[in-house]
Design a protein around this motif. Structure first.
Motif, PDB file in Angstrom:
ATOM      1  N   GLU A  72     -10.695   4.973  20.168  1.00  0.00           N
ATOM      2  CA  GLU A  72      -9.271   5.298  19.419  1.00  0.00           C
ATOM      3  C   GLU A  72      -8.283   5.424  20.424  1.00  0.00           C
ATOM      4  O   GLU A  72      -8.688   5.604  21.575  1.00  0.00           O
ATOM      5  CB  GLU A  72      -9.621   6.413  18.633  1.00  0.00           C
ATOM      6  CG  GLU A  72     -10.716   5.867  17.457  1.00  0.00           C
ATOM      7  CD  GLU A  72     -11.456   7.233  16.516  1.00  0.00           C
ATOM      8  OE1 GLU A  72     -11.207   8.388  16.986  1.00  0.00           O
ATOM      9  OE2 GLU A  72     -11.771   6.929  15.628  1.00  0.00           O
ATOM     10  N   ASP A  73      -7.091   5.386  19.754  1.00  0.00           N
ATOM     11  CA  ASP A  73      -5.673   5.710  20.522  1.00  0.00           C
ATOM     12  C   ASP A  73      -5.911   4.731  21.772  1.00  0.00           C
ATOM     13  O   ASP A  73      -5.628   5.113  22.973  1.00  0.00           O
ATOM     14  CB  ASP A  73      -5.630   7.266  21.085  1.00  0.00           C
ATOM     15  CG  ASP A  73      -5.800   8.396  20.027  1.00  0.00           C
ATOM     16  OD1 ASP A  73      -5.403   7.787  18.936  1.00  0.00           O
ATOM     17  OD2 ASP A  73      -6.583   9.359  20.207  1.00  0.00           O
ATOM     18  N   VAL A  74      -5.811   3.486  21.244  1.00  0.00           N
ATOM     19  CA  VAL A  74      -6.139   2.476  22.098  1.00  0.00           C
ATOM     20  C   VAL A  74      -4.923   1.793  23.034  1.00  0.00           C
ATOM     21  O   VAL A  74      -3.741   1.837  22.311  1.00  0.00           O
ATOM     22  CB  VAL A  74      -6.875   1.213  21.605  1.00  0.00           C
ATOM     23  CG1 VAL A  74      -7.367   0.176  22.653  1.00  0.00           C
ATOM     24  CG2 VAL A  74      -7.691   1.569  20.643  1.00  0.00           C
ATOM     25  N   THR A  93      -1.596  -1.724  21.225  1.00  0.00           N
ATOM     26  CA  THR A  93      -1.947  -0.533  20.874  1.00  0.00           C
ATOM     27  C   THR A  93      -2.965  -0.563  19.806  1.00  0.00           C
ATOM     28  O   THR A  93      -3.056   0.629  19.238  1.00  0.00           O
ATOM     29  CB  THR A  93      -0.700   0.523  20.739  1.00  0.00           C
ATOM     30  OG1 THR A  93      -0.111  -0.034  19.630  1.00  0.00           O
ATOM     31  CG2 THR A  93      -0.098   0.696  22.012  1.00  0.00           C
ATOM     32  N   GLN A  95      -6.695  -1.906  17.816  1.00  0.00           N
ATOM     33  CA  GLN A  95      -7.883  -1.819  18.368  1.00  0.00           C
ATOM     34  C   GLN A  95      -8.419  -3.364  18.677  1.00  0.00           C
ATOM     35  O   GLN A  95      -9.429  -3.613  19.323  1.00  0.00           O
ATOM     36  CB  GLN A  95      -9.090  -1.338  17.314  1.00  0.00           C
ATOM     37  CG  GLN A  95      -9.110   0.420  17.501  1.00  0.00           C
ATOM     38  CD  GLN A  95      -9.919   0.972  16.452  1.00  0.00           C
ATOM     39  OE1 GLN A  95     -10.118   0.444  15.549  1.00  0.00           O
ATOM     40  NE2 GLN A  95     -10.771   1.839  17.023  1.00  0.00           N
ATOM     41  N   GLY A 116      -8.720   4.542  26.147  1.00  0.00           N
ATOM     42  CA  GLY A 116      -8.819   4.898  24.655  1.00  0.00           C
ATOM     43  C   GLY A 116      -9.918   6.234  24.871  1.00  0.00           C
ATOM     44  O   GLY A 116     -10.451   6.472  25.780  1.00  0.00           O
TER      45      GLY A 116
END
Lengths: 256, 392
Positions: A72-74, A93, A95, A116
């Motif tokens: 997550e928060d890639v 940004t 996935q 991430g």
């Protein structure tokens, strides 16, 4: 007569061999990775780097690099280099991403950086252990998709790891004594509790199972010791009795 | 019969030690207490059964624990001087539990030969219980000095005890025996004979009780007249019916040969009595003229019958010419039948006369040599013309 089916089979085998040889070189891209974890705690930041050397050797002149992750928060960074010098750089940004590569860009190395955080666990399973996809990279040429890499890692929370360790310890203890029904039942209960996310209960159950196994081992040892002690005593008694009998035979108690 | 045994000297200590061993091995209960007295420390250390506190070393001031060297006059002197030390050990004996004292010694040596008459005299003065002596005569080949010692000690010992039981080493010597083996064998013989004789009346908890018990009073009365006694002994192996017949023959009720068995048993007993009295006596003698006799038949009770014992007793009466012949049985659970005959008050003992003859010769010889000794020495030391003078 009999040679005909045989030669047919040989021809079929040859055909298959040729097909395999033709497809083989298509996936000959060399890819190296760095920083792929075996396991990570939920919320932990992960940094992974993939390097593709000579992206157009034994490959079409134009192809698309597809990337996918469950982190997550890639932040993906795809950099194309030519003799170590950056030619182009692109950042994604999402996935997943698609990045087109062309031989005309004069690149001889593609570096994919991925930042991430470890995703939360949706479904707890003890065995096989719960995993998430770190990265999968594919080479797409038209409609043909070739997998370059697919890395996954085990993820955990502090509680789940504690419970897992406790269960593993109990399993080891049970294995050491070669199985114990009651302990195994308790162990299974611990696993069920683990999968139901009741970790403190699972730890308790696992410790219970371990204790049972250890007790069983101890009593087994005690029994073995007792049996050995009994055996030794029996042997001593037999020897003593033998000596006593022998002596009593040697000695004449006759008064006359 | 419960005895307090006092072993005087080397032979006495060893025999008492053997008695204790026999007593413990067979549980016959004849030795109530045992004391060993000696002037030689080494002899006391060699004992195995007699407790340390019952071993008395006397004459330490005179001979420093090295013995008296076959000098029985010195032995008697030391015994007299240290009589209190011996009395100290005898004080431990529960005298009310014993029937008699038995002083055991070899008559040929020094300590036992000289000391045993002294201690016997002392015991007789203090206690009312009879004091018997058991004296061992030396073999003829042991040497003149030992024979002389024995002859002199014998005279004194007989006078000081209520009865002297004599054992003659000469009649038990076997050729080719080692020194230790030979004495061990002789001591075994002594202990077995007197063990059977004195053990007859001692009935333990699981023992069979005799039909006609040889009580200690029977033995005391037989020995009562004083003098010298000898013991004859003979035994024969028999089969214990319990072990040979087994269950099956008991069920069969095999009683057919019972008359035959009775005759066999009777004949066996009479032949054993003859063998015991005429064969191997502890002191060979002419049994005719013995004043009193006691017959003990020992063995499994089914092999002892009244008729046999009566016949044996009658035969002894005829042979000794004495009407005072007692008899009894001593049932044991052993595959052996034995007859022990005690002949008391014997007079016709050629062996004693022979011993005295040799002793007289030895004494004369010793006196002669002693007389000549001074002259001989003078002849050797002085010169013929008496020309030399001593220094001072």
């Amino acid at each position: 007569m009999s040679s005909i089916p045989c030669s047919r089979a040989t021809i079929a085998l040859l055909f298959v061999a040729v097909l395999v040889a033709a497809v083989g070189p298509a996936s000959a891209l060399s890819l190296s990775s760095e920083g792929v974890p075996e396991s990570s705690q939920v919320g932990e930041e992960i940094q992974v780097t993939y390097t593709i050397d000579d992206p157009f050797t034994d490959a079409p002149n134009e192809w698309t690099l597809q990337g996918e992750t469950e982190l997550e928060d890639v932040r993906w960074t795809v950099t194309v280099l030519r003799a170590g010098t950056q030619v182009s750089q692109e950042t994604y940004t999402e996935q997943s991403f698609n990045h087109s590569l062309d031989v005309d860009d004069n690149g001889d190395e593609v570096v994919v950086n991925l930042d991430g955080t470890t995703p939360a666990i949706e479904n707890y399973t003890y065995s096989p252990e719960e995993t998430y996809r770190v990265t999968s990279l594919d080479q797409r040429t038209g409609g043909n998709v070739e997998e370059l890499t697919n890395d996954s890692a085990h993820h955990y929370t502090g509680d789940s790891q504690e419970a897992r360790n406790a269960i593993e310890d109990a399993e080891t203890a049970i294995d050491e004594i070669g199985g114990h029904d009651e302990a195994e039942t308790t162990l299974n209960r611990a696993i069920t509790l683990y999968e139901a996310e009741r970790f403190s209960d699972a730890v308790e159950a696992a410790e219970d199972a371990q204790e049972k196994a250890e007790n069983a081992q101890q009593s087994q040892q005690t029994l073995t010791m007792a049996l050995m002690g009994g055996g030794v005593l029996l042997v001593l008694a037999l020897i003593g009795g033998g000596v006593y009998y022998w002596k009593s035979q040697q000695e004449t108690v006759s008064r006359l | 019969m419960k005895l307090a045994m006092i072993g005087f000297g080397q032979a006495g200590g060893k025999i008492v030690d053997k008695f204790l061993e026999y007593d413990q091995r067979t549980n016959s209960g004849i030795v109530r207490s045992a004391v060993a007295v000696n002037t030689a420390k080494a002899d006391l250390l060699g004992l195995e059964q007699i407790p340390e506190e019952h071993r008395v070393l006397i004459g330490q001031a005179r001979v420093k624990g090295h013995g008296v060297g076959a000098d029985n006059e010195l032995g008697a002197e030391i015994a007299e001087e240290d009589i209190d030390e011996i009395q100290g050990a005898i004080d431990n004996i529960p005298v009310h539990e014993i029937d008699a004292f038995l002083v055991v010694s070899g008559l040929g040596g020094g300590t036992g030969s000289g000391g045993s008459p002294v201690i016997s005299k002392h015991l007789k003065r203090i206690y009312t219980e009879p004091v018997y002596g058991l004296g061992v005569l030396p073999g003829g080949d042991e040497g003149g000095i030992y024979t002389l010692n024995a002859a002199r000690s014998f005279q004194t010992f007989v006078r000081e005890v209520d009865n002297l039981l004599v054992f003659d080493n000469d009649s038990w010597r076997k050729t080719g025996e080692s020194v230790q083996g030979g004495y061990d064998h002789i001591n075994e013989e002594i202990v077995r004979r007197f063990g059977v004789l004195f053990g007859a009346g001692e009935v333990g908890a699981g023992d069979n009780v005799a039909e006609s018990v040889v009580d200690s009073s029977e033995i005391i009365n037989t020995l009562a007249g004083g003098g010298v006694s000898t013991v004859g002994y003979a035994s024969e192996d028999v089969e214990l019916s319990g072990s040979s017949g087994g269950l099956l023959s008991r069920f069969k009720g095999d009683e057919g040969g019972s008359d035959m068995d009775t005759a066999n048993t009777t004949n066996r007993i009479t032949s054993l009595v003859r063998k015991a009295a005429l064969g191997r006596l502890t002191l060979p003698c002419e049994i005719e003229g013995a004043e009193r006799a006691l017959l003990v038949m020992a063995g499994p009770s089914q092999h002892l019958n009244r008729k046999g014992i009566e016949r044996g007793r009658k035969w002894l009466e005829e042979q000794t010419g004495s009407m005072e012949v007692r008899g009894g049985d001593y049932p044991t659970n052993e595959p052996r039948v034995a007859a022990a005959v005690l002949l008391s008050g014997i007079h016709n003992v050629p062996r004693i006369k022979e011993l005295q003859q040799i002793a007289i010769e030895a004494q004369d010889n010793i006196d002669d040599i002693r007389q000549q000794s001074e002259d001989n020495l003078e002849q050797l030391v002085e010169d013929d013309e008496d020309e030399l003078d001593p220094l001072f």
